[in-house]
Design a protein around this motif. Sequence first.
Motif, short mmCIF file in Angstrom:
data_model
loop_
_atom_site.label_atom_id
_atom_site.label_comp_id
_atom_site.label_asym_id
_atom_site.label_seq_id
_atom_site.Cartn_x
_atom_site.Cartn_y
_atom_site.Cartn_z
N ILE A 90 57.25 39.09 39.28
CA ILE A 90 56.46 40.39 39.48
C ILE A 90 54.98 40.01 39.41
O ILE A 90 54.50 39.70 38.48
CB ILE A 90 56.78 41.34 38.09
N PRO A 91 54.45 39.93 40.47
CA PRO A 91 53.04 39.94 40.63
C PRO A 91 52.42 41.14 39.88
O PRO A 91 52.83 42.46 40.16
CB PRO A 91 52.83 39.89 41.90
N LEU A 92 51.32 41.03 39.03
CA LEU A 92 50.88 42.13 38.39
C LEU A 92 49.35 42.32 38.70
O LEU A 92 48.92 43.45 38.66
CB LEU A 92 50.79 41.74 36.75
N ARG A 93 48.67 41.49 39.31
CA ARG A 93 47.47 41.39 40.19
C ARG A 93 47.40 40.23 41.25
O ARG A 93 47.63 39.18 41.03
CB ARG A 93 46.36 41.53 38.91
N ARG A 110 51.15 43.06 44.15
CA ARG A 110 51.40 44.02 43.18
C ARG A 110 52.17 45.16 43.61
O ARG A 110 51.75 45.67 44.87
CB ARG A 110 49.98 44.40 42.41
N GLY A 111 53.20 45.63 43.02
CA GLY A 111 54.07 46.72 43.60
C GLY A 111 55.20 46.15 43.96
O GLY A 111 56.03 46.88 44.64
N LEU A 159 72.96 39.01 40.27
CA LEU A 159 71.80 39.50 40.93
C LEU A 159 71.62 39.09 42.35
O LEU A 159 71.81 37.94 42.51
CB LEU A 159 70.37 39.05 40.11
N LEU A 160 71.53 39.80 43.01
CA LEU A 160 71.43 39.66 44.72
C LEU A 160 69.84 39.36 44.94
O LEU A 160 68.94 39.98 44.65
CB LEU A 160 72.05 40.80 45.50
N PRO A 161 69.76 38.25 45.78
CA PRO A 161 68.20 37.94 46.07
C PRO A 161 67.54 38.78 46.99
O PRO A 161 68.12 39.44 47.97
CB PRO A 161 68.32 36.64 47.02
N ALA A 162 66.46 39.38 46.72
CA ALA A 162 65.81 40.48 47.28
C ALA A 162 64.37 40.72 47.00
O ALA A 162 63.89 40.19 45.97
CB ALA A 162 66.53 41.81 47.46
N VAL A 163 63.69 41.29 47.67
CA VAL A 163 62.15 41.75 47.47
C VAL A 163 62.38 43.48 47.07
O VAL A 163 62.76 44.14 48.14
CB VAL A 163 61.21 41.65 48.83
N HIS A 164 61.99 43.63 46.17
CA HIS A 164 62.15 45.21 45.53
C HIS A 164 60.61 45.77 45.52
O HIS A 164 59.82 44.94 45.25
CB HIS A 164 62.99 45.41 44.51
N GLY A 165 60.71 47.20 45.81
CA GLY A 165 59.51 47.70 45.19
C GLY A 165 59.34 47.75 43.79
O GLY A 165 60.54 48.03 43.05
#
Length: 339
Positions: A90-93, A110-111, A159-165
């Motif tokens: 998780i990028p925070l900044r 971020r996001g 857990l499935l590999p993915a990019v989530h919002g």
Amino acid sequence: MQVFEAQPPTRQRTCRALGHGCAIMCRFPLIGIDHKSGTYMRIEYEQLANSGRVAWNVDGDHPSDLLRVLVGFGRGCVLHGKTTSLPVLIPLRGHVRVSEGGNVQRTLARGELFVAEIGQELQVIGQGAAVWLVLLANPALWRRLIGSSTDVLLPDPVLLPAVHGADREIRRVAVRLVRSVSAEPSNDADAVAAALVFTDLLVDLQSDFEPLVGRCPGRTLSQRRSVFLRLKRVRNYMESEGNVDLGITGFARMANYSPCHFVRAFCAVYGETPHAVLVEQHLRRAHRLVNDTSLTISEIATVAGFEDRCAFARSFKRRFGQTATVVRAYGQGAGRDAA
């Protein structure tokens, strides 16, 4: 259903330098889990800063009772090697550069939240003043965390590999977990609660895949999730930066299918052809490059994966309703007005 509860720990905090630079690992053992078996979940907190480097498997295979919480900040922090556990990033900044297997690259901001696949070569590099968080756990522990709040027993892959919002809520819970385990003295009860809430939110994100998994062939949920994982690898590759059109044969090989079976399964699950998905990803990347770079339109067409500029111009206008030149001019005008 399992019950998680913080136990009064006999705590010894140990810190040591890792790799190069100032990578510091602080270990916090004994946070209670699963009253029936009497086992424990251990949490290890680590900081990686000032161009520090550390391997995913710094201590060998990832224990089944360990949740590893790592925070990287500053330029050039690097996590590298083969993953022996399931990482959630998780990028925070700022921005974080991720390289998977040496040929799939993406930049996360971020996001966003990234779930990687276990057992692959994975490198994470912080850019500039980036701050980012990684949670790592053995699939067995992720399954137990998920099972603490739901009676659903997920088969592999858990857990499935993915990019989530990643909305503000899940980012705040992740920060809460870090603060709980890094405080002096640490707050075990709050760390456990934050880990459970984070897992619940992560499961909610992954639940978006349930309709797609349901369209996959297979008589059992395990078989359908296995099929979806193979197709998701191809989809993730298409959505990465600098992807190359491997053709149906190459994509089918990536999914371990025959070309005909691959196209049929992909269309059944995603409702569109692999070529249509790839073109859409190329156009989205071109749109970002038009707005964010000074490359010429011809250069953007090439970088985005179009060999013919005329074909690129037609596809771009059909997708976005305006030519690339007009989109750039409008964006520059808006920027001047804002200034």
